[in-house]
Scaffold this motif. Structure first.
Motif, short mmCIF file in Angstrom:
data_model
loop_
_atom_site.label_atom_id
_atom_site.label_comp_id
_atom_site.label_asym_id
_atom_site.label_seq_id
_atom_site.Cartn_x
_atom_site.Cartn_y
_atom_site.Cartn_z
N GLU A 302 39.86 -27.61 0.42
CA GLU A 302 41.26 -27.48 0.84
C GLU A 302 41.46 -26.23 1.71
N LEU A 303 40.76 -25.14 1.37
CA LEU A 303 40.86 -23.91 2.15
C LEU A 303 40.37 -24.13 3.58
N VAL A 304 39.18 -24.71 3.70
CA VAL A 304 38.60 -24.94 5.03
C VAL A 304 39.47 -25.89 5.84
N GLU A 305 39.95 -26.94 5.20
CA GLU A 305 40.82 -27.91 5.90
C GLU A 305 42.12 -27.26 6.35
N ALA A 306 42.64 -26.32 5.55
CA ALA A 306 43.88 -25.62 5.92
C ALA A 306 43.66 -24.71 7.12
N ILE A 307 42.53 -23.99 7.14
CA ILE A 307 42.24 -23.07 8.26
C ILE A 307 42.03 -23.85 9.55
N THR A 308 41.36 -25.02 9.45
CA THR A 308 40.99 -25.78 10.65
C THR A 308 42.05 -26.79 11.09
N GLY A 309 43.19 -26.85 10.36
CA GLY A 309 44.27 -27.73 10.77
C GLY A 309 44.19 -29.14 10.23
N ARG A 311 44.56 -29.95 7.02
CA ARG A 311 45.41 -30.10 5.82
C ARG A 311 46.62 -29.18 5.95
N HIS A 312 47.74 -29.65 5.44
CA HIS A 312 48.99 -28.90 5.53
C HIS A 312 48.98 -27.70 4.58
N VAL A 313 49.42 -26.57 5.08
CA VAL A 313 49.57 -25.36 4.27
C VAL A 313 50.96 -25.38 3.64
N THR A 314 51.01 -25.26 2.30
CA THR A 314 52.31 -25.27 1.60
C THR A 314 53.06 -23.96 1.86
N SER A 315 52.36 -22.83 1.69
CA SER A 315 52.95 -21.53 2.02
C SER A 315 51.85 -20.53 2.29
N GLY A 316 52.22 -19.38 2.86
CA GLY A 316 51.21 -18.41 3.29
C GLY A 316 50.88 -18.61 4.75
N SER A 317 49.92 -17.83 5.27
CA SER A 317 49.64 -17.94 6.70
C SER A 317 48.15 -17.81 7.03
N VAL A 318 47.78 -18.39 8.17
CA VAL A 318 46.43 -18.29 8.73
C VAL A 318 46.57 -17.64 10.10
N ILE A 319 46.12 -16.39 10.21
CA ILE A 319 46.23 -15.65 11.47
C ILE A 319 44.85 -15.59 12.11
N MET A 325 48.36 -19.29 13.32
CA MET A 325 47.90 -20.66 13.60
C MET A 325 48.16 -21.59 12.41
N THR A 326 49.04 -21.16 11.50
CA THR A 326 49.35 -21.97 10.31
C THR A 326 49.92 -23.32 10.71
N ASN A 327 49.30 -24.39 10.18
CA ASN A 327 49.75 -25.78 10.39
C ASN A 327 49.79 -26.21 11.86
N GLN A 328 48.94 -25.57 12.67
CA GLN A 328 48.80 -26.03 14.06
C GLN A 328 47.85 -27.23 14.11
N LYS A 329 47.88 -27.95 15.23
CA LYS A 329 47.01 -29.11 15.38
C LYS A 329 45.55 -28.66 15.52
N VAL A 330 44.62 -29.55 15.14
CA VAL A 330 43.19 -29.24 15.11
C VAL A 330 42.71 -28.73 16.46
N ARG A 331 43.06 -29.44 17.53
CA ARG A 331 42.57 -29.05 18.86
C ARG A 331 43.09 -27.67 19.25
N LYS A 332 44.33 -27.38 18.91
CA LYS A 332 44.91 -26.08 19.26
C LYS A 332 44.14 -24.96 18.53
N ILE A 333 43.78 -25.22 17.28
CA ILE A 333 43.03 -24.22 16.49
C ILE A 333 41.63 -24.05 17.07
N THR A 334 40.99 -25.16 17.42
CA THR A 334 39.65 -25.09 18.05
C THR A 334 39.72 -24.27 19.34
N GLU A 335 40.73 -24.54 20.15
CA GLU A 335 40.86 -23.84 21.43
C GLU A 335 41.27 -22.38 21.26
#
Length: 512
Positions: A302-309, A311-319, A325-335
């Motif tokens: 779940e952690l890896v899926e949340a960081i990579t877009g 899986r949806h993050v319920t709360s908290g942030s991925v910077i 980049m919290t809850n951004q689309k996969v391609r946007k996170i890759t880029e």
């Protein structure tokens, strides 16, 4: 009349030719009653091919097979089953929506007239499970049980079908150290009961622990059979890959740079809607490998899926690189500079029905030079593939070969080649050496250390404690979706990590 033999299995001069490529080239193998025989070799050496022949999934081009001294023609899996041969495959063959019991009896159901007799089946399976120490909840859905429990389901499946010759293909590839110890205990118990076992593995320490004899296969040929007690790990590694393998890593000093990833108070739910990651916080800097240790099922997926877009993050942030980049689309996170080596190469890393060249372009096919004005340039994709095949030593006959036809190790190299070619600032490596031989492991570890030296930030999630200890600069231990401790590898031990993995607090551990 066949002469009496103590060998329960004899494979004589086995050849398997795939359009001129000899996956097995004149291999001889013997297995005795009550013995655990290890089959050791590089990825693509021909081990699984040989066992697929024995289990009736492939027919040999040449050679003979004797079972209990009698020559047999194992033309399909039904013949193998009737001879008492059962195979537990590396990638489990289970119906996730069915219960444990339904999976075990599937195709061999007990009936009372036209009606399924689940009560009788449950009684039989429970007796088998108790006899071999394979405790399971028979009513649980396979989708809801751990990988180690799924493996027990596979073992009970072959035992339920009456197998007394058991083949295990990379059985510990997805197990934690504690689960491996339990699995080896089960294996030894089966052998003591008179079952004969062939164990395909790359893990030298497991061969030492479990097997009586070991046969080494290299490039489709047998290079020798040895008593396990009389041969060293170094010798086996050298026989397997045909050269000296450096079993210890040299980790150069690297000064950590700017912060690349910051996970703050992250909460993430699993597929059942239960909180799997509970307020987790950590950061990784450039030139640093952060190891994430923990027993499978404690929030890693779940952690890896949340960081990579994914899986949806319920709360908290991925910077990432100072950008939220919290809850951004996969391609946007890759880029944004994230490379992802997933835990399951076949399920999430590759499209198996696609050629290798297309798989190597999955992250970049829409960008020049691989495409222009939304039109794919197939010549450029092929050239890109040839470059990566050479650079990352992917062993294949052609860039047009389907990904499904590559060995496990070369499938993994293909994913690593594709992801590292992105030149991302953050590399998430989840079980990067799962099911690989010592030569491939050495290669991948060197690649990760080279990325660290190049100033990349690496999040390494692994169930191999030795891998975590050797590669990491810092280790965060995950238990029940939370950090149960943070340690430095040089200041801890496997024992302390094992305690932290169970949620126990130990002295001298930072629990910030």
């Amino acid at each position: 009349m066949e002469k009496e033999t103590k060998n329960i299995i004899e494979m004589r001069h086995i050849v398997k030719d795939f359009n001129g490529f000899k996956a097995n080239n004149n291999i001889n193998l013997t297995l005795q009653k009550g013995e655990i025989l290890a089959l050791l070799g590089e990825n693509g050496a021909g081990k699984s091919t040989l066992m697929r022949i024995l289990s009736g999934l492939l027919e040999p081009t040449a050679g003979e097979i004797y079972v209990r001294g009698k020559k047999v023609d194992i033309k399909d899996p039904t013949v193998a089953k009737n001879l008492g041969i059962g195979m537990v495959h590396q990638h489990f063959m289970l119906m996730e929506s069915f219960t444990v019991l339904e999976n075990i009896i599937l195709g061999h159901e007990s009936t009372k007239g036209p009606i399924l007799d689940l009560k009788k089946a449950a009684k039989q399976v429970s007796a088998l499970a108790k006899r071999y120490g394979l405790t399971l909840d028979l009513n649980a859905r396979v989708a809801d049980i751990t990988v180690a429990q799924q493996q027990k389901v596979e073992i009970l499946k072959v035992l339920y079908r009456g197998a007394d010759i058991l083949i295990f293909d990379e059985p510990t590839a997805v197990l934690t150290p504690q689960e491996v110890t339990e699995f080896i205990k089960i294996l030894k118990g089966l052998a003591k009961e008179g079952k004969s076992i062939i164990l395909i593995t790359h893990k030298l320490e497991e061969i030492k622990e479990a097997a009586d004899r070991v046969i080494v296969i290299r490039a489709g040929k047998s290079v020798g059979t040895f008593d396990v007690a009389a041969v060293s790990d170094d010798r086996l590694a050298e026989l397997m890959v045909g050269r000296h393998v450096n079993m210890t890593l040299t980790k150069p000093q690297v000064k950590a740079g700017k912060e690349i990833l910051n996970v703050k108070d992250l909460h993430v739910k699993d597929n059942r809607g239960i909180m799997a990651v509970k307020g987790l916080s950590f950061a990784i800097h450039a030139g640093e490998i952060l190891g994430l240790a923990g027993i499978d099922g404690n929030g890693q997926d779940e952690l890896v899926e949340a960081i990579t877009g994914l899986r949806h993050v319920t709360s908290g942030s991925v910077i990432i690189n100072n950008k939220d980049m919290t809850n951004q689309k996969v391609r946007k996170i890759t880029e944004a500079g994230v490379a992802h080596i997933p835990a399951d190469r076949q399920k999430y890393g590759l499209i198996l029905q696609f050629p290798l060249a297309d798989n190597l372009a999955l992250q970049t096919y829409y960008r020049p030079p691989l495409s222009k004005h939304a039109i794919i340039n197939h010549k450029a994709i092929h050239e890109h593939a040839e470059k990566l095949i050479k650079q990352f030593d992917i062993r294949t006959t052609s860039a047009t070969l389907l990904a499904s036809d590559l060995s496990g190790g070369n499938q993994q190299k293909a994913i690593i080649a594709r992801e590292l070619d992105l030149k991302s600032d953050l590399i998430i490596a989840f079980q990067p050496t799962r099911g690989l031989d010592v030569g491939a492991i050495e290669y991948i570890h060197k690649q990760l250390l080279a990325q660290r030296s190049a100033g990349k930030a690496i999040l390494l999630i692994s169930y191999e404690l030795d891998e975590i200890m050797q590669l990491s600069d810092r280790i965060v231990v995950l238990h029940d979706g939370q950090a149960s401790g943070e340690v430095k590898p040089e200041e801890t031990s496997n024992k302390e990590l094992g305690l932290l993995m169970t949620g126990a607090k130990t002295e001298g551990t930072n629990h910030d």
